[in-house]
Design a protein around this motif. Structure first.
Motif, PDB file in Angstrom:
ATOM      1  N   ILE A 189       0.678  -1.205   0.031  1.00 40.71           N
ATOM      2  CA  ILE A 189      -0.015   0.105   0.066  1.00 40.71           C
ATOM      3  C   ILE A 189       0.902   1.106  -0.080  1.00 40.71           C
ATOM      4  O   ILE A 189       1.766   1.489   0.766  1.00 40.71           O
ATOM      5  CB  ILE A 189      -0.984   0.016   1.181  1.00 40.71           C
ATOM      6  N   ALA A 190       0.699   2.068  -0.771  1.00 40.83           N
ATOM      7  CA  ALA A 190       1.493   3.284  -1.133  1.00 40.83           C
ATOM      8  C   ALA A 190       1.268   4.273  -0.029  1.00 40.83           C
ATOM      9  O   ALA A 190       0.475   4.362   0.596  1.00 40.83           O
ATOM     10  CB  ALA A 190       1.192   4.073  -2.401  1.00 40.83           C
ATOM     11  N   ASP A 191       2.326   5.290   0.404  1.00 37.32           N
ATOM     12  CA  ASP A 191       2.224   6.290   1.251  1.00 37.32           C
ATOM     13  C   ASP A 191       1.792   7.382   0.382  1.00 37.32           C
ATOM     14  O   ASP A 191       2.151   7.611  -1.002  1.00 37.32           O
ATOM     15  CB  ASP A 191       3.731   6.591   1.749  1.00 37.32           C
ATOM     16  N   PRO A 192       1.081   8.498   0.852  1.00 40.16           N
ATOM     17  CA  PRO A 192       0.442   8.484   2.155  1.00 40.16           C
ATOM     18  C   PRO A 192      -0.689   7.362   2.164  1.00 40.16           C
ATOM     19  O   PRO A 192      -1.295   7.052   1.268  1.00 40.16           O
ATOM     20  CB  PRO A 192      -0.257   9.866   2.390  1.00 40.16           C
ATOM     21  N   LYS A 193      -0.760   6.724   3.338  1.00 40.59           N
ATOM     22  CA  LYS A 193      -1.909   5.665   3.419  1.00 40.59           C
ATOM     23  C   LYS A 193      -3.077   6.065   3.314  1.00 40.59           C
ATOM     24  O   LYS A 193      -3.587   7.461   3.478  1.00 40.59           O
ATOM     25  CB  LYS A 193      -1.652   5.093   5.026  1.00 40.59           C
ATOM     26  N   PRO A 194      -3.989   5.287   2.786  1.00 39.82           N
ATOM     27  CA  PRO A 194      -5.611   5.747   2.601  1.00 39.82           C
ATOM     28  C   PRO A 194      -6.034   6.076   3.791  1.00 39.82           C
ATOM     29  O   PRO A 194      -5.745   5.732   4.866  1.00 39.82           O
ATOM     30  CB  PRO A 194      -6.123   4.253   2.252  1.00 39.82           C
ATOM     31  N   LEU A 195      -7.190   7.082   3.781  1.00 40.23           N
ATOM     32  CA  LEU A 195      -7.887   7.673   4.914  1.00 40.23           C
ATOM     33  C   LEU A 195      -9.369   6.819   4.911  1.00 40.23           C
ATOM     34  O   LEU A 195     -10.158   7.160   3.853  1.00 40.23           O
ATOM     35  CB  LEU A 195      -7.931   9.287   4.788  1.00 40.23           C
ATOM     36  N   ALA A 255      -4.447   1.530   6.987  1.00 41.85           N
ATOM     37  CA  ALA A 255      -5.091   2.864   6.640  1.00 41.85           C
ATOM     38  C   ALA A 255      -5.202   3.697   8.034  1.00 41.85           C
ATOM     39  O   ALA A 255      -5.121   3.183   9.028  1.00 41.85           O
ATOM     40  CB  ALA A 255      -6.419   2.613   6.153  1.00 41.85           C
ATOM     41  N   GLU A 256      -5.388   5.003   7.753  1.00 44.27           N
ATOM     42  CA  GLU A 256      -5.763   5.994   8.953  1.00 44.27           C
ATOM     43  C   GLU A 256      -7.164   6.012   9.101  1.00 44.27           C
ATOM     44  O   GLU A 256      -7.865   5.836   7.896  1.00 44.27           O
ATOM     45  CB  GLU A 256      -4.921   7.227   8.675  1.00 44.27           C
ATOM     46  N   ARG A 300      -4.551  12.379  -0.575  1.00 39.43           N
ATOM     47  CA  ARG A 300      -5.039  11.082   0.262  1.00 39.43           C
ATOM     48  C   ARG A 300      -6.251  10.451  -0.541  1.00 39.43           C
ATOM     49  O   ARG A 300      -6.908  10.997  -1.007  1.00 39.43           O
ATOM     50  CB  ARG A 300      -5.618  11.531   1.473  1.00 39.43           C
ATOM     51  N   GLN A 301      -6.145   9.291  -0.376  1.00 37.77           N
ATOM     52  CA  GLN A 301      -7.479   8.424  -0.955  1.00 37.77           C
ATOM     53  C   GLN A 301      -8.071   8.344   0.130  1.00 37.77           C
ATOM     54  O   GLN A 301      -7.847   7.623   1.234  1.00 37.77           O
ATOM     55  CB  GLN A 301      -6.732   7.037  -1.554  1.00 37.77           C
TER      56      GLN A 301
END
Ligand code: PRP
Ligand code: URA
Length: 210
Positions: free
Chosen positions: A66-72, A94-95, A124-125
């Motif tokens: 999973i790419a950075d930044p992490k999904p929200l 994820a956050e 962010r996703q």
């Protein structure tokens, strides 16, 4: 607006039990989590990944992470909270941010009573969780909130939607691209703004009446 209805017999089966007025809260809660895992699988097809080099016991190879930044993940309180565990089961890195919204049952207008989200969402996703898309007012307000913070990649995951609500969200978006993943699209809204046949008040069925 891209809409994907997850057409799978397991989803229809679990939805049938969820809809049943005789299904008690503990079973309802467990089913929402199970359904969420299945819908999360569909909803995260576009999750951003990046290549990673690893070594298996046999050979070096390249995979993905999973790419950075992490999904929200953004559950809409209260009922969306019931979907959170199912989502983080699939996306543990994820956050999580929160939006609290309540629909006025007379006017059907949503009000936002709580917000805990990063200020800048431009890279962010975002995955919005709310079981019910009825008039579409709550989901529209949630999406607008994220877009106003710079989000460009928003996917909403809902268990049930009414056609009127889907059309309203699409009108409100004015061509801005958002994805919606659904367990089912029901027949219509009734005069009280409830989805028919629906499952009743999702928050009440998850947590009991406040
Ligand atoms: C429900 C549901 C959605 C909203 C949908 O929440 O979880 O957020 O109604 O209705 P709409 O599409 O017409 O806006 P509710 O406002 O009842 O709050 P709750 O989750 O605290 O029960
Ligand atoms: N909110 C719910 O929980 N259920 C509906 O049918 C409509 C709005």
């Amino acid at each position: 607006m891209r809409v994907h209805v997850a057409d799978h017999p397991l989803i229809t089966h679990k939805l049938t039990v969820l809809r049943d007025v005789n299904t008690p809260s503990p079973v309802f809660r467990a089913l929402v989590q199970e359904l969420m895992t299945l819908l999360a699988y569909e909803g995260t097809r576009g999750v951003r990944v990046e290549p990673v080099d690893i070594l298996t016991p046999v050979a070096p190879t390249t995979g993905v992470r999973i790419a950075d930044p992490k999904p929200l993940i953004v559950p809409i309180l209260r009922a969306g909270l019931g979907m959170l565990d199912g989502m983080v089961t699939l996306l543990p890195s994820a956050e999580v941010g929160f939006l609290g919204m309540a629909r006025n049952e007379e006017t059907l207008e949503p009000t936002t009573y709580a917000e805990r989200l990063p200020d800048d969402l431009s890279d962010r996703q975002c995955f919005v969780l709310d079981p019910m898309l009825a008039t579409g007012g709550s989901l529209t307000a949630a999406i607008e909130f994220l877009l106003a913070r710079g989000a460009t990649d928003v996917t909403a995951i809902c268990i049930l939607a009414a056609p009127e609500g889907l059309a309203a969200v699409e009108r409100a978006l004015h061509g801005r691209e958002v994805s919606i993943v659904l367990g089912a699209v029901d027949e219509r809204l009734n005069e009280h703004g409830y989805i028919v046949p629906g499952l009743g008040d999702a928050g009440d069925r998850l947590y009991g009446t406040v």
